[in-house]
Design a protein around this motif. Structure first.
Motif, PDB file in Angstrom:
ATOM      1  N   PRO A 290       0.550  18.607   0.919  1.00  0.00           N
ATOM      2  CA  PRO A 290       0.238  17.180   0.928  1.00  0.00           C
ATOM      3  C   PRO A 290      -0.948  16.820   1.816  1.00  0.00           C
ATOM      4  CG  PRO A 290       2.224  17.633   2.199  1.00  0.00           C
ATOM      5  CD  PRO A 290       1.874  18.893   1.484  1.00  0.00           C
ATOM      6  N   ASP A 291      -1.265  17.694   2.783  1.00  0.00           N
ATOM      7  CA  ASP A 291      -2.340  17.361   3.717  1.00  0.00           C
ATOM      8  C   ASP A 291      -3.574  18.238   3.550  1.00  0.00           C
ATOM      9  OD1 ASP A 291      -1.082  19.643   4.550  1.00  0.00           O
ATOM     10  OD2 ASP A 291      -1.207  19.171   6.685  1.00  0.00           O
ATOM     11  N   GLY A 292      -3.671  18.935   2.418  1.00  0.00           N
ATOM     12  CA  GLY A 292      -4.862  19.753   2.250  1.00  0.00           C
ATOM     13  C   GLY A 292      -4.798  20.665   1.040  1.00  0.00           C
ATOM     14  N   ARG A 333      -2.806  27.966   7.855  1.00  0.00           N
ATOM     15  CA  ARG A 333      -2.079  26.811   7.336  1.00  0.00           C
ATOM     16  C   ARG A 333      -0.582  26.927   7.605  1.00  0.00           C
ATOM     17  NH1 ARG A 333      -4.072  23.334   3.678  1.00  0.00           N
ATOM     18  NH2 ARG A 333      -2.338  22.075   4.476  1.00  0.00           N
TER      19      ARG A 333
END
Length: 485
Positions: A290-292, A333
């Motif tokens: 969701p963030d990348g 990540r």
């Protein structure tokens, strides 16, 4: 406590790639911090060398902007100090593969000072730079060269790279820099092991159940996609950073704190590493979150099989560590940024408190980032009435707490290592045979992935990595330590 800053000898430091990202982010702001701390003598000079057609004033302006963007907040607002540092700078536009700029560089070098040359460029230029430094009479037998990783892509390229440097410089002149070895906690690991009677008698397979080495990153490959996709976590992190941490944890006490004595013991560890069973390795690749973006969105190859995560179980066949597994993991990540070494000691041979007291183990944790420090977990009685209930508490030493204001003056890794180059101290730098031995162990693992057409396991961005990595530990009745946010 007052930290002691011992000035180094006067020097001329030439930074090839002096306009590059590493120079702007780390090398030049770090050198300014060393000057502000009183470690750099007034006679020291720094010469940038790169392809850009800058003059001295243009280079000084670039460095001033780099200090403003990346420098220590305590020092970068010191206008007089920054001005003093900038006066030490010079610049030469140079052709690494041609003849342009080399006579000008020779004209800037002084006699009677330490001469160091930082190759902050790609490895393909190392041989060219080394050859021209010699052919133009710029670097003599007392000069030192600093080379950045990667030190080759495999054993063959590492040997070729070492040979190209050895054609012009002796091994004692070559400083292969790995910034992990410049971290304060990494060096404190040697002090804890060899400067205290408390730990070294227990530092073996009789008392240690297992050791975990974790280097976790929250960032993806980002703008390094083209490089990283040809490298992967195994080449980019395990072969060098994690290997060096493993060596420092596992090596025998050297006869003295001497560069070659320390590196001899590290080399013995690498040569004692067992071949890794394919079932004891987990490769992973982060998915879109969701963030990348996902890994394959960050690289050009939409079907890439390059790993962004590696976990493995490693054995060392020597008297000290036979039977004690080392668990290594690194990835991008992940849900937290953390680098740590955890030495997990064995259970007491018999618990007098009975099974209801639960399992309590002593764990020595060496934190490399963030919040550098060490923590020893010990078991005590839980306060209060109601019988003998046990609990674990940490004996915690963070450098920020233990050193107080002086912790802010502890040099970062690049600062320390560059000053070690000027001093002529190679203890924290890798030797050529050490690099080649590491590749000799790593290459068969990578070749096995190729031969088996191995596909990395997907894992969610922001997680702790692939589920298979959990199973790697669970099969042995162990579990990974939580990556703390």
């Amino acid at each position: 406590m007052v930290s002691r800053v011992i000035p180094v000898d006067p020097f001329d430091l030439v930074i090839f790639g002096g306009t590059g990202d590493l120079a702007r982010r780390k090398i030049l702001p770090g050198l300014y911090r060393r000057m502000a701390s009183g470690q750099m003598p007034k006679e020291a000079r720094i010469i940038g060398a790169a392809r850009s057609e800058l003059d001295r004033a243009g280079y000084q302006q670039m460095v001033k902007e780099a200090i403003e963007e990346f420098g220590d907040p305590r020092h970068k607002s010191d206008v007089a100090g920054v001005g003093d540092f900038l006066e030490r700078l010079d610049y030469v536009a140079i052709d690494a593969k041609g003849e342009g700029g080399w006579p000008e560089l020779k004209g800037l070098m002084r006699d009677g000072v330490v001469k160091a040359f930082y190759f902050s460029v790609g490895p393909s230029l190392f041989g060219d730079l080394a050859e021209r430094l010699k052919s133009h009479g710029i670097a003599g037998d007392d000069a030192r060269i600093v080379v950045e990783k990667p030190f080759g892509h495999d054993l063959g390229s590492a040997r070729a790279l070492n040979a190209s440097l050895a054609a012009h410089f002796e091994e004692h002149q070559i400083y292969r820099i790995d910034h992990y070895l410049g971290k304060e906690t990494v060096q404190n690991l040697m002090a804890v092991r060899f400067g205290n009677m408390l730990f070294e008698p227990l530092w073996n397979s009789q008392y240690v159940d297992h050791i975990q080495i974790t280097v976790a990153e929250t960032v993806g490959v980002g703008g390094r996609g083209s490089y990283y996709d040809k490298s992967g976590a195994m080449r980019d992190m395990v072969q060098n950073h994690l290997m060096q941490l493993l060596c420092l944890i596992a090596m025998e006490p050297p006869a003295k704190f001497d560069p070659d004595a320390v590196r001899d013991e590290k080399l013995k560890v690498i040569r004692a590493l067992d071949e890794v069973d394919p079932h004891h390795i987990v490769r992973g690749q982060y998915d879109k979150g969701p963030d990348g973006p996902g890994y394959r969105d960050d690289v050009e190859d939409a079907r890439s099989r390059t790993e962004s995560y590696v976990a493995m179980k490693v054995g060392i066949s020597n008297w000290r560590w036979a039977g004690t597994p080392f668990y290594l993991r690194t990835g991008k990540r992940l849900r937290a940024r953390a680098s740590e070494i955890a030495v997990v000691f064995k259970d007491t041979p018999h618990s007098i408190f009975g099974p209801e007291a639960g399992l309590h183990r002593n764990i020595l944790t060496i934190r490399l980032q963030p919040n550098e420090g060490m923590e020893l977990g010990v078991t005590i009685k839980e306060p209060g009435p109601g019988g003998m209930r046990l609990m674990d508490v940490p004996l915690d030493m963070s450098f920020a707490d233990a050193l107080g204001p002086d912790a802010e003056d502890v040099p970062d890794a690049y600062e320390r290592l560059i000053m070690d180059v000027i001093r002529g101290n190679q203890t924290l730098f890798m030797r050529g045979d050490e690099v080649e031995a590491a590749w000799a162990w790593t290459d068969p693992i990578i070749q096995g992935w190729i031969d088996r057409h191995d596909v990395p396991k997907p894992y969610d961005a922001g997680s702790s990595g692939p589920d298979d990595a959990l199973a790697l530990m669970h099969r042995d009745g162990r579990k990974w330590r939580d990556i703390k946010v």
